[in-house]
Structures are given as structure tokens and as C-alpha cells.
Design a protein around this motif. Structure first.
Motif, short mmCIF file in Angstrom:
data_model
loop_
_atom_site.label_atom_id
_atom_site.label_comp_id
_atom_site.label_asym_id
_atom_site.label_seq_id
_atom_site.Cartn_x
_atom_site.Cartn_y
_atom_site.Cartn_z
N TYR A 1 -11.63 -74.69 126.54
CA TYR A 1 -10.28 -74.18 126.80
C TYR A 1 -9.67 -74.81 128.06
N SER A 2 -10.42 -75.68 128.74
CA SER A 2 -9.85 -76.31 129.93
C SER A 2 -8.74 -77.29 129.57
N LYS A 3 -8.84 -77.86 128.37
CA LYS A 3 -7.80 -78.78 127.93
C LYS A 3 -6.66 -77.99 127.30
N PRO A 4 -5.43 -78.35 127.59
CA PRO A 4 -4.31 -77.60 127.02
C PRO A 4 -4.21 -77.82 125.51
N TYR A 5 -3.72 -76.80 124.81
CA TYR A 5 -3.56 -76.88 123.35
C TYR A 5 -2.15 -77.39 123.04
N ILE A 6 -2.09 -78.61 122.53
CA ILE A 6 -0.82 -79.24 122.15
C ILE A 6 -0.90 -79.55 120.66
N ARG A 7 -0.08 -78.86 119.89
CA ARG A 7 -0.12 -79.05 118.45
C ARG A 7 0.47 -80.40 118.07
N VAL A 8 -0.16 -81.09 117.14
CA VAL A 8 0.33 -82.39 116.67
C VAL A 8 1.38 -82.17 115.60
N THR A 9 2.28 -83.12 115.46
CA THR A 9 3.31 -83.05 114.42
C THR A 9 2.75 -83.59 113.11
N TYR A 10 3.53 -83.37 112.09
CA TYR A 10 3.11 -83.83 110.76
C TYR A 10 3.03 -85.35 110.71
N GLU A 11 3.98 -86.02 111.34
CA GLU A 11 3.98 -87.48 111.34
C GLU A 11 2.78 -88.02 112.09
N GLU A 12 2.46 -87.40 113.24
CA GLU A 12 1.30 -87.85 113.99
C GLU A 12 0.00 -87.60 113.21
N ALA A 13 -0.06 -86.50 112.52
CA ALA A 13 -1.26 -86.20 111.74
C ALA A 13 -1.43 -87.19 110.59
N MET A 14 -0.30 -87.58 109.96
CA MET A 14 -0.38 -88.53 108.85
C MET A 14 -0.76 -89.93 109.33
N ARG A 15 -0.33 -90.30 110.52
CA ARG A 15 -0.69 -91.61 111.05
C ARG A 15 -2.17 -91.67 111.42
N GLY A 16 -2.75 -90.53 111.76
CA GLY A 16 -4.15 -90.51 112.16
C GLY A 16 -4.30 -90.25 113.64
N THR A 17 -5.14 -89.33 113.96
CA THR A 17 -5.37 -88.94 115.35
C THR A 17 -6.68 -89.53 115.85
N PRO A 18 -6.91 -89.55 117.15
CA PRO A 18 -8.19 -90.05 117.68
C PRO A 18 -9.37 -89.22 117.16
N LEU A 19 -10.54 -89.83 117.20
CA LEU A 19 -11.72 -89.15 116.67
C LEU A 19 -12.04 -87.86 117.42
#
Length: 367
Positions: free
Chosen positions: A55-73
Motif C-alpha cells: 500500500y506504500s505505492k499510490p493506486y492509480i487506475r489505468v485507462t482502457y487505452e493504456e490497458a489495451m496497449r499493454g502495461t509493464p510486467l
């Protein structure tokens, strides 16, 4: 968790060959291979209260476009799917498979409602909550299981589990006094639709069981379950046992009929073969008989030849009258005993030369 090196090498070989399962390629409509790092591939998926979240890292929701392009591992798209999952079947597994394949890098979280919520809002279940939790845990597409999931998703729940998208079929799900419990999710742009599998559902399976209740009750009684365990009355128990015996007798009779039909069929086939062979032999016999004894048979020719030879032997042919006469050579003389004279001639010659031919018996006697 990183997959083993051998599996990575195999996946590289398949990509290099350009072929998928059963020799299919990407052009055949099969989605390309994707990298999956999940505990559910080799062991049951863990429960959410067993997974540590930083929980130390902030929760930032990804957008649909970013999710379709592919996120880091290290930042997969966290997709949430919930349900009752009673009598877990292929329709459930297909829905979770679609949720897992929504994005190139997906971490699937599945929420399973408890018995209390389900009985209050939907009805009685066949499997209890622990059985349903365990069934979902062993689905290969699931990365994490949330026990006692809420019936309606709140912002606090979404933030706690750091959910990016919610996967469910697009049909409005009316429950808990709402026309669609996913309405606020759709309005927030967090809804990812999946497709239902037609022809199978928990309600369909229960309907089949209720429809064929007598068959399943008889089967379980035969397997050793008691009438009390099946909630079957004494009269129905005796009725099922009687039906089972009648079915066994019917089956035996049917087996005997089938065997008798097979035997009769074999006898008919053999009789037909024998008749055909007999007909062939009879034709051959009749043909041979006619060749021997028929009007123009060999026996008639043999009789004619034999008759001609007999007639020829009995009355030889005389010489033609027009042929010139020749003096016949004298036949060898035969001397009578105690006689020096020639033997008597034939009667015909005797009549012609009776006066001329004389026998000197006195001389012979004298001699």
C-alpha cells in the motif's frame, strides 16, 4: 511468479513456427500467445486475505487505452469478476477465461458471495460457500479469490483491492432493489463486458436433475445411498427397487431378443449360401446329365457308333456289282483225315459242280 525456463522456450518455439494448437495460426482467429505470470497455473489461486499488497505505492487506475496497449510486467491490469458459481461448469470457466484475456497483461480477481448473501438475494444453493470457493480456486484463469464478496461493489471495495475494471456480461443484472447492480460501474467507465455461454447454466443443470429425479434417485439407491439420505419415502423406495428389477428383466429379454435375431440372421445367411451353392451344383449336374443322356448327348452318339460297328461286323459290305469279277484265289486246302483228295467245296459250289465233283471214297478207304 515466473514460469519455468522450459515453458518459455516452448512458447518461443511455437511463436517461431507460427503455429498454435492443432497446427492453427494467428490468422485462423486464435488470439496470440500472451505472457501469464500467475499462481493459478500450477497451484490453486490464493485467497485475497492471504496475499500481501504494497500500500506504500499510490493506486492509480489505468485507462482502457493504456490497458489495451499493454502495461509493464510489474503493473498488470487488475480485473475483477464476481458471482455465485454454484455447480461450477464450463459456462463459468468460459466467462473467467474471457475476463482473463481482456488485456495483454491481466491479473484476474474473482469474488464469490457467501451463503448468507446468496440465500437472501438469490435463493438456496446446491454447493455451500466453501465448496464454491474451492471450485473457483482451481480454475486455471483465476489469480486471486475474494471470499464473502459484496453483493454491490462499493468505491471502498474497489480501492481496497485496487481494481481497474469489472468484468461481467452486459445484460442488466437486477437485484437488491436495483435495476442494474453494475450501473455505477458502467458510468465510471470501469465495466468490461463478456459473453454468456448459451445452453448451460446452473439453473439448467438443476432443472435437468429435477426433471429426471426418479432416475437419479434409483441410481443412487443402487449405489448404496439410503432412502433417508435421499429424502425418499418408504413406498417410493420399494417402488424404485421394483422398477430397477423390472428394468433388469427387460434388459435381459432385450439381450436375448438381440442374440436370437443375430442367430436367425446368421442362419438365414448360411441357408442362403447353401441354397445358392445347391443351385449352382444342381445346374452343373443337370448340364452334365443332358450332355450325357440328352437328345443330342454323348450316349446317343456312342450307341449309334456301337450299332454301326455291330451291323458292320454282322453283315460286312459286299463288293459292288459293277466291279470286274476275278477268280478268287483258292482257300487253303484242308485235307480230310485218311484222305488224299481235296476237301469238299461250299454248298453253293457243290450245287453248281455237283456232277463234276466226285469223291473217291473207295480209294481213300483202300489207302
Amino acid at each position: 511468479m515466473e514460469p519455468p525456463t522450459s515453458s518459455r522456450l516452448n512458447s518461443r518455439k511455437r511463436r517461431k513456427d507460427g503455429s498454435g494448437p492443432n497446427g492453427a495460426t494467428e490468422l485462423d482467429g486464435i488470439p496470440p500467445k500472451m505472457s501469464r505470470r500467475s499462481l493459478g497455473l500450477r497451484e490453486p489461486a490464493p485467497f485475497s486475505d492471504e496475499v500481501e499488497i504494497d500500500y506504500s505505492k499510490p493506486y492509480i487506475r489505468v485507462t482502457y487505452e493504456e490497458a489495451m496497449r499493454g502495461t509493464p510486467l510489474d503493473r498488470p491490469v487488475r480485473v475483477y469478476a464476481d458471482g455465485i458459481f454454484d455447480l461450477f461448469h464450463s459456462g463459468h470457466a468460459r466467462a473467467l477465461m474471457q475476463a482473463k484475456n481482456l488485456f495483454p497483461n491481466t491479473y484476474l480477481i474473482v469474488g464469490v458471495c457467501s451463503d448468507e448473501l446468496t440465500h437472501n438475494f438469490k435463493g438456496f444453493t446446491v454447493m455451500n460457500e466453501n465448496e464454491r470457493y474451492d471450485a473457483v480456486q482451481h480454475c486455471r484463469y483465476v489469480d486471486e479469490v475474494v471470499r464473502n464478496a459484496p453483493w454491490t461493489l462499493t468505491p471502498e471495495f474497489l480501492a481496497e483491492h485496487r481494481i481497474d475494471f469489472v468484468a461481467h456480461d452486459d445484460i442488466p443484472y437486477s437485484s437488491a432493489g436495483s435495476d442494474d447492480v453494475y450501473k455505477h460501474i458502467k458510468e465510471a467507465g470501469m465495466f468490461a463486458p463478456t459473453q454468456r455461454t448459451e445452453g448451460i447454466s446452473t439453473s439448467d443443470i438443476i432443472t435437468r436433475i429435477v426433471r429426471d429425479y426418479d432416475v437419479y434417485a434409483r441410481r443412487n439407491l443402487q449405489r448404496g445411498y439410503t432412502a433417508k439420505e435421499l429424502n425418499v419415502s418408504f413406498i417410493n423406495e420399494k417402488k424404485y427397487h421394483l422398477q430397477e428389477r423390472v428394468d433388469k428383466v427387460k434388459k435381459r429379454v432385450k439381450d436375448v431378443e438381440e442374440k436370437s435375431k443375430e442367430f436367425v440372421q446368421k442362419v438365414e445367411e448360411k441357408s442362403i449360401d447353401l441354397i445358392q451353392k445347391w443351385e449352382e451344383k444342381s445346374r452343373e449336374f443337370i448340364g452334365n446329365f443332358l450332355e450325357m443322356f440328352g437328345p443330342e448327348g454323348a450316349l446317343k452318339h456312342m450307341l449309334k457308333e456301337g450299332k454301326g460297328r455291330m451291323l458292320q461286323a454282322i453283315s460286312p459290305k459286299q463288293s459292288p456289282s459293277s466291279s470286274p469279277t476275278h477268280d478268287r484265289s483258292p482257300s487253303p486246302s484242308f485235307r480230310w483225315p485218311f484222305s488224299t483228295k481235296t476237301p469238299p467245296s461250299s454248298p453253293a459250289n457243290r450245287s453248281k459242280n455237283e456232277s463234276a465233283v466226285t469223291y473217291d471214297i473207295s480209294e481213300d478207304e483202300e489207302d
